[in-house]
Design an enzyme around this catalytic site. Structure first.
Site, PDB file in Angstrom:
ATOM      1  N   CYS A  38      -7.359   0.891   3.165  1.00  8.88           N
ATOM      2  CA  CYS A  38      -7.980   1.853   2.495  1.00  8.88           C
ATOM      3  C   CYS A  38      -7.294   3.023   1.485  1.00  8.88           C
ATOM      4  O   CYS A  38      -8.250   3.987   1.105  1.00  8.88           O
ATOM      5  CB  CYS A  38      -7.410   2.239   4.048  1.00  8.88           C
ATOM      6  N   ASN A  65     -11.755  -3.329   0.262  1.00 10.54           N
ATOM      7  CA  ASN A  65     -10.841  -3.410   1.118  1.00 10.54           C
ATOM      8  C   ASN A  65     -11.408  -4.473   1.843  1.00 10.54           C
ATOM      9  O   ASN A  65     -11.861  -4.825   2.019  1.00 10.54           O
ATOM     10  CB  ASN A  65      -9.982  -2.220   1.263  1.00 10.54           C
ATOM     11  N   GLU A  66     -11.096  -3.500   2.886  1.00  7.70           N
ATOM     12  CA  GLU A  66     -11.664  -3.532   4.295  1.00  7.70           C
ATOM     13  C   GLU A  66     -13.333  -3.503   4.654  1.00  7.70           C
ATOM     14  O   GLU A  66     -13.303  -2.557   5.475  1.00  7.70           O
ATOM     15  CB  GLU A  66     -10.912  -2.833   5.430  1.00  7.70           C
ATOM     16  N   GLU A 124       0.915  -1.699  -0.062  1.00 10.72           N
ATOM     17  CA  GLU A 124      -0.055  -0.521  -0.133  1.00 10.72           C
ATOM     18  C   GLU A 124       0.856   1.612   0.440  1.00 10.72           C
ATOM     19  O   GLU A 124       2.101   1.510   0.855  1.00 10.72           O
ATOM     20  CB  GLU A 124      -0.470  -0.085   1.174  1.00 10.72           C
TER      21      GLU A 124
HETATM   22  O1  AHR Z   1      -2.029  -1.570   6.386  1.00 14.08           O
HETATM   23  C1  AHR Z   1      -2.951  -0.344   6.925  1.00 14.08           C
HETATM   24  C2  AHR Z   1      -4.448  -0.473   6.797  1.00 14.08           C
HETATM   25  O2  AHR Z   1      -4.736  -1.493   7.859  1.00 14.08           O
HETATM   26  C3  AHR Z   1      -4.759  -0.378   5.755  1.00 14.08           C
HETATM   27  O3  AHR Z   1      -5.110   0.305   5.085  1.00 14.08           O
HETATM   28  C4  AHR Z   1      -7.068  -0.845   5.878  1.00 14.08           C
HETATM   29  O4  AHR Z   1      -6.568  -1.661   5.290  1.00 14.08           O
HETATM   30  C5  AHR Z   1      -6.308  -1.533   7.002  1.00 14.08           C
HETATM   31  O5  AHR Z   1      -7.423  -0.653   8.722  1.00 14.08           O
END
Ligand code: AHR
Length: 641
Positions: free
Chosen positions: A237, A368-369, A45
Site C-alpha cells: 500500500c 499495487n492492490e 515494504e
Molecule cells: O502486506 C501488508 C499490506 O497488505 C500491503 O501493504 C497491501 O498491499 C496489502 O493490503
C-alpha cells in the site's frame, strides 16, 4: 433394491480404501512442466519500521528536522545558567528538499540536543559508527558528540571542530565501549556561539556487503539466506499512498541524501490502535539501494509503481486518464534509470550514484492492490506506453486485494483480454483456506497470463507467527510449486517487523535494535526456495491421505528426485512411496524436516525453536515407506534414475 446393494458395496469399498495406508506414487520418468526459477521471492515494504529503524541502519530519527513536528525525536539540552535558543530555520538550507535545519545558540558551552533513535539506538561494543552533520558556524569552537547508555551514561565520545560560514559535512568515528540496545545520541556545544545543523546522522560502518549507506547486515543476510528469485519493492500500500500526494515517487528517493525528500509513512496513522506518529520515510533506503540489494542477494528486481490511483481503502483519489502522462513517464524513466546507458538522463543518475552498469530490470509492477474498471483503464495506458518502448519488460498487473469474488473475476477477465503478462493475487486467509487452495492452480487456464502470488500469509486466530500458520502455508506452497509453470513468482508478506513498533502481523522476520530472527514461516519459505525442483514430476496421493500434501520434481542437474511432503495431521503419517520408472535409487538420501507443535513460535530469546533439521535417510528405494512426523514439512532428495 439393486441400488441399495450397490450403495452398500460402494460404501464398503470406500471404507476399505480409507483404511489403506497413505501412499504417494511419483512418475520419475515422466517429467512435467518446468518450474519458474523465480518462483520463490520476497516482498519488501516499509511497514512495521522495516526500513527506517530496521533494514536501513541509520540510528538518528528525524536527523533532517523534516518531520511534521520538526523536533520530534529530539530533546533540548539547556544548562540552567546562561541563555540557549533552538530555532528551526529555512533560509539558505543545505538543499531545498531538506529545507529545515536547526540553529542553536548558547551563551556558554553545554547547549545541545539528544536523539532518542527508533525505540532507542542499538550499539555494539567496539563496533564503529560514523557521526556526521551538515554544519555552519562563524564562532562555535567545537561540538561534543556522545553515545549514551539507556541510563544516560556516556559510552562513546568524539569532538568535531573546524566549522566555517558555509555548509559543510563534518564527520567523526565513534566506538562505543559497551553493547547497548537502547542507547541515545547527545550533541552539545563546546563553547559559546551559534551553529546551524542539518542531516544529523549516526551510521554503522559495518553494512551488508560493505556498501556505503548500506543495510543492516543481520537482516540483509536473512534475506540472502532465502536465496530469493526476486525482490518486490517498495510495497504494498505504501506505493499508492493514502492520497495521491503521498504516493511513493521513486525519483524523490535517488541521488545524494540531501536531495531525497522525506514523506510521511502511510502506516503512520493507518491503524489507530497501532499509531506511529513518528513514522516517516527518509528514503535513505531508496530505489538505488533496493536495486543494489537485489544484486547483492542475487534476486531479480521487481519495482512496483503507483498507477494514478491512491489506496482504494483510503481516499481512492484518481488521476484523470487524460492527465496520466507524467505518471507513465515516471515508469519509462525508471526503466531508463535501471537499464539505460550512463549517458542517458536517468542512467547518469544511476552511474553518478556508483553503478555505471545497468541493473538489468526485467519486471515492473503497475499499481499495487488496485481493482475495478478504474484500474484496468489505467493499466491499459501504462502497458501500452511501456510495451511500445520496452517490449521485453514483463508487466505485473493486479487482481485486487481478494483472491476471489466479483472484483477478482472482473480483473482476471479484463486482464486476459488485454493479454497481460503476469497477474498479482493476494491472500491473507485462515489455515482452512490455505489447505483448500493447495489445488487452486491445478485447473487454472494455462493459455492466459501467468500468476504472481504477490502477497500471502496464513492468518491464524491471534495472527501469531506460529507453526500452524507456517505448516498451512507449506501445504499451499506444494500447489505453487506443482504449478510452477503458471505461478511464476510468489512472495510471503510482509517481510519485516520491529518487535516494539509493528502495525501489522504476522510477518516473516522480526527484529529489535540489535537482534533478529526468522519465523517458522521464514523456514518454510527457505526450504521451498533452497529445494525448488526444476521440473515437476507427477505425484499422486492415495489411500488415507487426508491432511497430506505433496509435490515432487527433478533437480536442475536431473540427478535427484526432490519430494516435499506436508503432514498437517496431529499424528505421524506412515506413507508408502513408489518411485515409478526408477531403476536405480541410492539407499542414502538427504532429508530436511521442519516440525513442531502448532502453537510453537520463534522468539528473540528462542529464535530457532522451529528450524530445519537435516538428517540422512538410509532406506530409500524404488518402493519404501517413510514416517512423516505430525505437523511437519519434509524435503527428501533422492538420487534416482
Ligand atoms: O502486506 C501488508 C499490506 O497488505 C500491503 O501493504 C497491501 O498491499 C496489502 O493490503
Amino acid at each position: 433394491m439393486r441400488h441399495l446393494a450397490l450403495t452398500i458395496i460402494g460404501f464398503l469399498t470406500l471404507a476399505a480404501a480409507a483404511a489403506e495406508p497413505a501412499s504417494i506414487i511419483i512418475q520419475t520418468d515422466k517429467p512435467g512442466p518446468a518450474i519458474s526459477p523465480l518462483l520463490n521471492g520476497i516482498f519488501f515494504e516499509d511497514i512495521n519500521f522495516g526500513a527506517d529503524g530496521g533494514l536501513y541502519p541509520e540510528r538518528v530519527k528525524n536527523g533532517a528536522f523534516e518531520f511534521d513536528d520538526a523536533m520530534m525525536g529530539w530533546k533540548k539540552i539547556a544548562p540552567e545558567r546562561g541563555k540557549a535558543f533552538f530555532t528551526i530555520c529555512t533560509d539558505k538550507p543545505v538543499h531545498p528538499n531538506t529545507a529545515r535545519y536547526l540553529s542553536l545558540y548558547g551563551s556558554a558551552a553545554g547547549v545541545g540536543i539528544e536523539n532518542e533513535g527508533f525505540c532507542g539506538m542499538g550499539f555494539t561494543a567496539a563496533a564503529s559508527y560514523t557521526f556526521s552533520v551538515y554544519a555552519r558556524s562563524n564562532d562555535l569552537k567545537s561540538l561534543n558528540v556522545e553515545l549514551l547508555s539507556a541510563q544516560g551514561e556516556p559510552i562513546g565520545q568524539a569532538t568535531l571542530s573546524g566549522f566555517t560560514s558555509d555548509w559543510k559535512k563534518h564527520s567523526v568515528q565513534i566506538k562505543p565501549a559497551a553493547t547497548e540496545p537502547k542507547g541515545r545520541l547527545r550533541v552539545t556545544t563546546g563553547s559559546a556561539g551559534t551553529i546551524d545543523m542539518d542531516l544529523i546522522s549516526l551510521f554503522p560502518d559495518r553494512t551488508f556487503a560493505d556498501r556505503p549507506n548500506g543495510l543492516r547486515p543481520d537482516l540483509a543476510q536473512l534475506l540472502k539466506d532465502l536465496k530469493p528469485g526476486f525482490m518486490r519493492f517498495p510495497g504494498g500500500c505504501i506505493v499508492e499512498g493514502h492520497t495521491l500526494a503521498n504516493r511513493y515517487q521513486w525519483k524523490s528517493t535517488v541521488g545524494p541524501l540531501p536531495q531525497r525528500k522525506l514523506l510521511m509513512n502511510r502506516w503512520n496513522d493507518e491503524f489507530k490502535n497501532r499509531a506511529a506518529p513518528d513514522y516517516f520515510q527518509s528514503f535513505g533506503l531508496g530505489f538505488f539501494e533496493y536495486f543494489q540489494l537485489c544484486e547483492d542477494i542475487g534476486a531479480e528486481p521487481l519495482p512496483i509503481l503507483a498507477c494514478g490511483m491512491s489506496c482504494q481503502f483510503n481516499s481512492g483519489e484518481l488521476v484523470p486518464l487524460n492527465q496520466l502522462d507524467p505518471h507513465v513517464q515516471d515508469a519509462l524513466d525508471l526503466v531508463e534509470f535501471a537499464n539505460g546507458p550512463a549517458t542517458s538522463t536517468w542512467g547518469k543518475v544511476r552511474a553518478d550514484m556508483g553503478h555505471p552498469a545497468p541493473f538489468n530490470l526485467k519486471l515492473l509492477g503497475i499499481g499495487n492492490e488496485q481493482w475495478g474498471q478504474q484500474y484496468v483503464d489505467r493499466y491499459e495506458i501504462f502497458a501500452k506506453a511501456i510495451k511500445t518502448r520496452y517490449p521485453q519488460i514483463k508487466l505485473i498487473s493486479s487482481a485486487g486485494p481478494s483472491p476471489d469474488g466479483k472484483d477478482f473475476t472482473f480483473a482476471w477477465k479484463r486482464l486476459r483480454e488485454l493479454n497481460a503478462d503476469i497477474v498479482d493475487e493476494h491472500y491473507y486467509r485462515d489455515p482452512a483456506f490455505f489447505l483448500k487452495n493447495a489445488t487452486r492452480y491445478d485447473s487454472y487456464d494455462r493459455s492466459g497470463p501467468k500468476v504472481f502470488a504477490g502477497e500471502y500469509a496464513c492468518h491464524v486466530q491471534n495472527k501469531s507467527n506460529n507453526w500452524l500458520a507456517a505448516v498451512s502455508e507449506a501445504a499451499l506452497m506444494t500447489g505453487l510449486e506443482r504449478n510452477g509453470d503458471l505461478v511464476v513468482m510468489a512472495s510471503y508478506a510482509p517481510l519485516f517487523a520491529h518487535i516494539e513498533r509493528w502495525q501489522w502481523k504476522p510477518n516473516l522476520i522480526w527484529m529489535d535494535n540489535l537482534r533478529s530472527f526468522g519465523t517458522p514461516s521464514y523456514y518454510v519459505q527457505q526450504l521451498f526456495s533452497l529445494h525448488r525442483a526444476a521440473r515437476v514430476l507427477p505425484a499422486t496421493l492415495g489411500g488415507d491421505s487426508n491432511g497430506l500434501f505433496v509435490v515432487a520434481g527433478r533437480s536442475a542437474d536431473d540427478k535427484q528426485v526432490i519430494i516435499k511432503v506436508v503432514n498437517t495431521r496431529s499424528e505421524a503419517a506412515n506413507v508408502s512411496i513408489k518411485l515409478a520408472g526408477a531403476t536405480d535409487v541410492q539407499k542414502s538420501a538427504d532429508m530436511i524436516t521442519l516440525s513442531g507443535d502448532p502453537k510453537d513460535e520463534n522468539t528473540l530469546d528462542e529464535p530457532l525453536k522451529i528450524n530445519p533439521k537435516a538428517a540422512r535417510l538410509s532406506d530409500a528405494a524404488a518402493n519404501f515407506t517413510h514416517g512423516f512426523p505430525a505437523n511437519s514439512l519434509t524435503v527428501l532428495r533422492l538420487d534416482a534414475h
